[in-house]
Design a protein around this motif. Structure first.
Motif, PDB file in Angstrom:
ATOM      1  N   GLY A 168      42.933  25.282  38.393  1.00 54.66           N
ATOM      2  CA  GLY A 168      43.293  24.760  39.711  1.00 54.66           C
ATOM      3  C   GLY A 168      42.880  25.717  40.810  1.00 54.66           C
ATOM      4  O   GLY A 168      42.280  25.336  41.805  1.00 54.66           O
ATOM      5  N   TRP A 169      43.227  26.992  40.657  1.00 58.21           N
ATOM      6  CA  TRP A 169      42.826  28.016  41.628  1.00 58.21           C
ATOM      7  C   TRP A 169      42.567  29.320  40.890  1.00 58.21           C
ATOM      8  O   TRP A 169      43.079  29.545  39.794  1.00 58.21           O
ATOM      9  N   ILE A 170      41.727  30.139  41.520  1.00 61.43           N
ATOM     10  CA  ILE A 170      41.370  31.435  40.925  1.00 61.43           C
ATOM     11  C   ILE A 170      42.049  32.523  41.749  1.00 61.43           C
ATOM     12  O   ILE A 170      41.905  32.543  42.977  1.00 61.43           O
ATOM     13  N   GLU A 171      42.797  33.384  41.081  1.00 60.93           N
ATOM     14  CA  GLU A 171      43.385  34.529  41.797  1.00 60.93           C
ATOM     15  C   GLU A 171      42.488  35.734  41.555  1.00 60.93           C
ATOM     16  O   GLU A 171      42.309  36.155  40.405  1.00 60.93           O
ATOM     17  N   ALA A 172      41.926  36.276  42.628  1.00 60.61           N
ATOM     18  CA  ALA A 172      41.052  37.448  42.497  1.00 60.61           C
ATOM     19  C   ALA A 172      41.826  38.687  42.902  1.00 60.61           C
ATOM     20  O   ALA A 172      42.554  38.676  43.884  1.00 60.61           O
ATOM     21  N   GLY A 173      41.664  39.758  42.157  1.00 62.89           N
ATOM     22  CA  GLY A 173      42.333  40.984  42.535  1.00 62.89           C
ATOM     23  C   GLY A 173      43.202  41.526  41.419  1.00 62.89           C
ATOM     24  O   GLY A 173      43.123  41.039  40.300  1.00 62.89           O
ATOM     25  N   PRO A 174      43.942  42.561  41.668  1.00 67.11           N
ATOM     26  CA  PRO A 174      44.449  43.041  42.956  1.00 67.11           C
ATOM     27  C   PRO A 174      43.435  43.831  43.788  1.00 67.11           C
ATOM     28  O   PRO A 174      42.550  44.476  43.240  1.00 67.11           O
ATOM     29  N   PHE A 175      43.656  43.797  45.116  1.00 67.51           N
ATOM     30  CA  PHE A 175      42.943  44.683  46.020  1.00 67.51           C
ATOM     31  C   PHE A 175      43.975  45.468  46.828  1.00 67.51           C
ATOM     32  O   PHE A 175      44.962  44.908  47.302  1.00 67.51           O
ATOM     33  N   THR A 176      43.733  46.759  46.946  1.00 68.29           N
ATOM     34  CA  THR A 176      44.688  47.663  47.604  1.00 68.29           C
ATOM     35  C   THR A 176      44.018  48.313  48.820  1.00 68.29           C
ATOM     36  O   THR A 176      42.791  48.223  48.984  1.00 68.29           O
ATOM     37  N   PRO A 177      44.805  48.987  49.683  1.00 69.51           N
ATOM     38  CA  PRO A 177      44.200  49.564  50.894  1.00 69.51           C
ATOM     39  C   PRO A 177      43.060  50.537  50.574  1.00 69.51           C
ATOM     40  O   PRO A 177      42.032  50.539  51.249  1.00 69.51           O
ATOM     41  N   GLY A 193      39.057  48.726  46.392  1.00 71.25           N
ATOM     42  CA  GLY A 193      39.645  48.804  47.734  1.00 71.25           C
ATOM     43  C   GLY A 193      39.275  47.572  48.538  1.00 71.25           C
ATOM     44  O   GLY A 193      38.191  47.013  48.387  1.00 71.25           O
ATOM     45  N   ILE A 194      40.179  47.171  49.414  1.00 73.83           N
ATOM     46  CA  ILE A 194      39.999  45.893  50.124  1.00 73.83           C
ATOM     47  C   ILE A 194      38.760  45.911  51.039  1.00 73.83           C
ATOM     48  O   ILE A 194      38.082  44.898  51.178  1.00 73.83           O
ATOM     49  N   GLU A 195      38.467  47.070  51.656  1.00 73.95           N
ATOM     50  CA  GLU A 195      37.373  47.039  52.632  1.00 73.95           C
ATOM     51  C   GLU A 195      36.045  46.732  51.972  1.00 73.95           C
ATOM     52  O   GLU A 195      35.294  45.868  52.434  1.00 73.95           O
ATOM     53  N   ALA A 196      35.775  47.419  50.855  1.00 72.26           N
ATOM     54  CA  ALA A 196      34.517  47.153  50.141  1.00 72.26           C
ATOM     55  C   ALA A 196      34.513  45.722  49.614  1.00 72.26           C
ATOM     56  O   ALA A 196      33.510  44.994  49.735  1.00 72.26           O
ATOM     57  N   ALA A 197      35.641  45.286  49.067  1.00 70.93           N
ATOM     58  CA  ALA A 197      35.701  43.940  48.485  1.00 70.93           C
ATOM     59  C   ALA A 197      35.509  42.868  49.552  1.00 70.93           C
ATOM     60  O   ALA A 197      34.869  41.832  49.309  1.00 70.93           O
TER      61      ALA A 197
END
Ligand SMILES: Cc1cc2nc3c(=O)[nH]c(=O)nc-3n(C[C@H](O)[C@H](O)[C@H](O)COP(=O)(O)O)c2cc1C
Length: 325
Positions: free
Chosen positions: A37-46, A79-83
């Motif tokens: 139904g949906w794809i959860e990507a991550g975790p992404f951290t600061p 890290g969230i910025e690169a992702a």
């Protein structure tokens, strides 16, 4: 029009993978081609994180005899910025090609400034094109420098309240957020912890994250401080109980916040049971790790659960009242 919705997202099936299954574009593509139904990507951290096993230390353990799955991965990610620059937009594009929704999991890592971190993380994830953003209110696997376990902001109603306030501005220009909560010890605890979300931007509660490990659970993982979480088939009853509490707590203030159930969903029959108990869907991680140990790919695990679910016809509500007896 599909009969299933997760907050603002219309989905074809009431099942999604949970965190730490899709951490790169390749895995997102595999699941985009499944019936998920949906794809959860991550975790992404600061900040980028190595996680707890940079040198190959054991960070997961499955006990076939008991069905308990232990993990202390510690959220390795770039890290969230690169992702947000590369991986997330690519995953969104792939999801869209296959008519799927991409939900980005973000997680603050500094309890004292979890509110500011949450704000930045959610803004960056939506800015990168995510269809939905799931805020993980707290991870049980973060080890401090002295080896002890870090507090979990999701267990602190005051910090949760601050996080909710800080998200109000970000979500004005975006959609609401989904919130993954830690499990509670009893209903009053779930209720008091979740009180701050009653007037907030949370549209769906994901109940719950893994059960924090303690000494009596045994020490199978190579990390200090008994850090980590338990999940898997051994905790199916535990997951049902948490669902009942989260559903009741989600009704605080008359809001009736939807709940996606987790912990111990390893078959379409169990997914069906949770939905009849009031969940709008289910999500899991252990099923994928255990499936991999048995030679099953991510799409196979997904399609098995969704196909079994499709054979469970009766969706008449069957309230999960037993957890209050
Ligand atoms: C190996 C592993 C890693 C996990 N990492 C995260 C994480 O980084 N962030 C998060 O929100 N949840 C994380 N979770 C919790 C899942 O999102 C989900 O709540 C939990 O796995 C549900 O239990 P189940 O796997 O029995 O369904 C993790 C779970 C496992 C098993």
């Amino acid at each position: 029009l599909s009969e299933f919705r997760i907050g603002h997202l219309e989905v074809e099936a009431p099942w999604g993978n949970a965190a730490s299954v899709v951490t790169n574009v390749h895995d997102a593509e595999i699941l985009a081609k499944s019936n998920i139904g949906w794809i959860e990507a991550g975790p992404f951290t600061p900040e980028p994180r190595e996680g707890n096993g940079p040198g190959g230390e054991k960070t997961t353990h499955y006990d076939v005899a008991t069905g308990a799955f232990h993990n202390c991965k510690g959220m390795p990610n770039e890290g969230i910025e690169a992702a947000a620059r590369l991986a997330i937009p690519e995953m969104v594009e792939i999801a869209e090609e296959h008519g799927k929704k991409l939900v980005v999991n973000v997680s603050p890592t500094t309890p004292e400034r979890a509110d500011k971190e949450a704000q930045e993380l959610v803004a960056l994830a939506y800015g990168a094109g995510a269809h939905g953003v799931l805020l993980n209110a707290g991870c049980p696997s973060i080890v401090r420098e002295d080896g002890s376990r870090q507090e979990n902001p999701g267990c602190d109603p005051q910090m949760l309240g601050k996080m909710m306030l800080s998200l109000a501005d970000v979500t004005k220009e975006n959609y609401p957020v989904f919130l993954r909560v830690p499990p509670a010890g009893d209903y009053p605890e779930m209720r008091s912890r979740l009180r701050p979300i009653k007037d907030s931007v949370v549209s769906v509660i994901f109940a719950t994250n893994t059960k924090p490990l303690n000494e009596s659970d045994g020490q199978y993982l190579d990390v200090p401080g008994e850090t980590g979480g338990m999940s898997g088939p051994a905790l199916t009853e535990f997951g049902r109980t948490q669902l009942g509490w989260a559903l009741a707590a989600g009704r605080i203030g008359g809001r009736n916040i939807d709940v996606v159930s987790s912990i111990g969903i390893h078959s379409g029959e169990e997914l069906h049971k949770r939905i009849r108990s009031g969940a709008i869907g289910g999500a899991g991680t252990s099923a994928y790790y255990i499936g991999t140990e048995h030679g099953l790919g991510l799409a196979e695990v997904t399609d098995k659960i969704i196909t079994q679910f499709a054979f469970c016809q009766d969706l008449t509500p069957e309230p999960a009242e037993e957890c209050f007896n």
